[in-house]
Design a protein around this motif. Structure first.
Motif, PDB file in Angstrom:
ATOM      1  N   LEU A  83      35.666  47.070  40.961  1.00  0.00           N
ATOM      2  CA  LEU A  83      36.716  46.647  41.677  1.00  0.00           C
ATOM      3  C   LEU A  83      37.381  45.199  41.379  1.00  0.00           C
ATOM      4  CD1 LEU A  83      35.730  48.498  44.792  1.00  0.00           C
ATOM      5  CD2 LEU A  83      37.527  49.105  43.732  1.00  0.00           C
ATOM      6  N   VAL A  84      36.175  44.489  41.416  1.00  0.00           N
ATOM      7  CA  VAL A  84      36.841  42.857  41.285  1.00  0.00           C
ATOM      8  C   VAL A  84      37.602  42.662  39.909  1.00  0.00           C
ATOM      9  CG1 VAL A  84      35.996  40.468  40.770  1.00  0.00           C
ATOM     10  CG2 VAL A  84      35.071  41.910  42.912  1.00  0.00           C
TER      11      VAL A  84
ATOM     12  N   ASN B 265      38.979  44.891  38.194  1.00  0.00           N
ATOM     13  CA  ASN B 265      40.453  45.413  38.102  1.00  0.00           C
ATOM     14  C   ASN B 265      41.353  44.575  39.022  1.00  0.00           C
ATOM     15  OD1 ASN B 265      42.068  47.651  37.954  1.00  0.00           O
ATOM     16  ND2 ASN B 265      41.903  48.253  40.016  1.00  0.00           N
ATOM     17  N   GLU B 266      41.086  44.205  40.081  1.00  0.00           N
ATOM     18  CA  GLU B 266      41.943  43.175  40.931  1.00  0.00           C
ATOM     19  C   GLU B 266      42.274  41.969  39.992  1.00  0.00           C
ATOM     20  OE1 GLU B 266      43.717  42.126  44.167  1.00  0.00           O
ATOM     21  OE2 GLU B 266      42.536  44.157  44.181  1.00  0.00           O
TER      22      GLU B 266
ATOM     23  N   LYS C   9      36.724  47.597  48.710  1.00  0.00           N
ATOM     24  CA  LYS C   9      37.770  46.994  48.081  1.00  0.00           C
ATOM     25  C   LYS C   9      38.190  45.762  48.744  1.00  0.00           C
ATOM     26  CE  LYS C   9      41.134  50.250  50.440  1.00  0.00           C
ATOM     27  NZ  LYS C   9      42.249  51.038  50.528  1.00  0.00           N
TER      28      LYS C   9
ATOM     29  N   LYS D  15      38.572  42.259  46.888  1.00  0.00           N
ATOM     30  CA  LYS D  15      39.832  41.336  46.928  1.00  0.00           C
ATOM     31  C   LYS D  15      39.219  39.878  47.297  1.00  0.00           C
ATOM     32  CE  LYS D  15      43.372  44.680  48.182  1.00  0.00           C
ATOM     33  NZ  LYS D  15      44.400  44.419  46.774  1.00  0.00           N
TER      34      LYS D  15
ATOM     35  N   ALA E 169      37.548  38.528  44.232  1.00  0.00           N
ATOM     36  CA  ALA E 169      38.692  37.893  43.329  1.00  0.00           C
ATOM     37  C   ALA E 169      39.511  36.938  43.669  1.00  0.00           C
ATOM     38  CB  ALA E 169      39.569  39.139  42.934  1.00  0.00           C
ATOM     39  N   GLU E 170      39.809  36.590  45.074  1.00  0.00           N
ATOM     40  CA  GLU E 170      40.659  35.558  45.376  1.00  0.00           C
ATOM     41  C   GLU E 170      39.547  34.337  45.334  1.00  0.00           C
ATOM     42  OE1 GLU E 170      40.697  34.183  49.860  1.00  0.00           O
ATOM     43  OE2 GLU E 170      42.308  35.613  49.406  1.00  0.00           O
TER      44      GLU E 170
END
Length: 94
Positions: free
Chosen positions: A7-8, A10-11, A50, A54, A57-58
């Motif tokens: 998920l990370v 992909n983000e 998710k 996010k 990733a941020e």
């Protein structure tokens, strides 16, 4: 590879090292705990993987920008486009 890591990545749009993932995840989990204690879990939405992805990733992205600005590091090619997009977006407000 874990679902959270997928998920990370992909983000972000690119893969990150285990060290980067661990560091970013640790900070993001603390941030998530703080957000939930202060604002609540938003009917469970902040408890979903998710949302944490996010935040991770941020965290990774802002850490990367900080390193580039303090050490004058040239980012890897795949990261360059994302960073250029961020700079373009930020320049709209100047």
């Amino acid at each position: 590879m874990t679902d959270l890591r997928l998920l990370v990545e992909n983000e972000l749009g690119y893969s990150i090292s285990d060290t980067q993932m661990d560091k970013s995840e640790k900070y993001a989990r603390r941030k998530l705990s703080w957000i939930i204690s202060r604002e609540g879990d938003n009917k469970g939405k902040r408890l979903e993987p998710k949302y944490l992805a996010k935040l991770i990733a941020e965290t990774f992205f802002t850490d990367s920008l900080t390193q580039m600005n303090t050490k004058k590091i040239v980012p890897p090619t795949k990261q360059t486009q994302s960073i250029n997009n961020l700079y373009s977006y930020c320049s709209m407000f100047n």
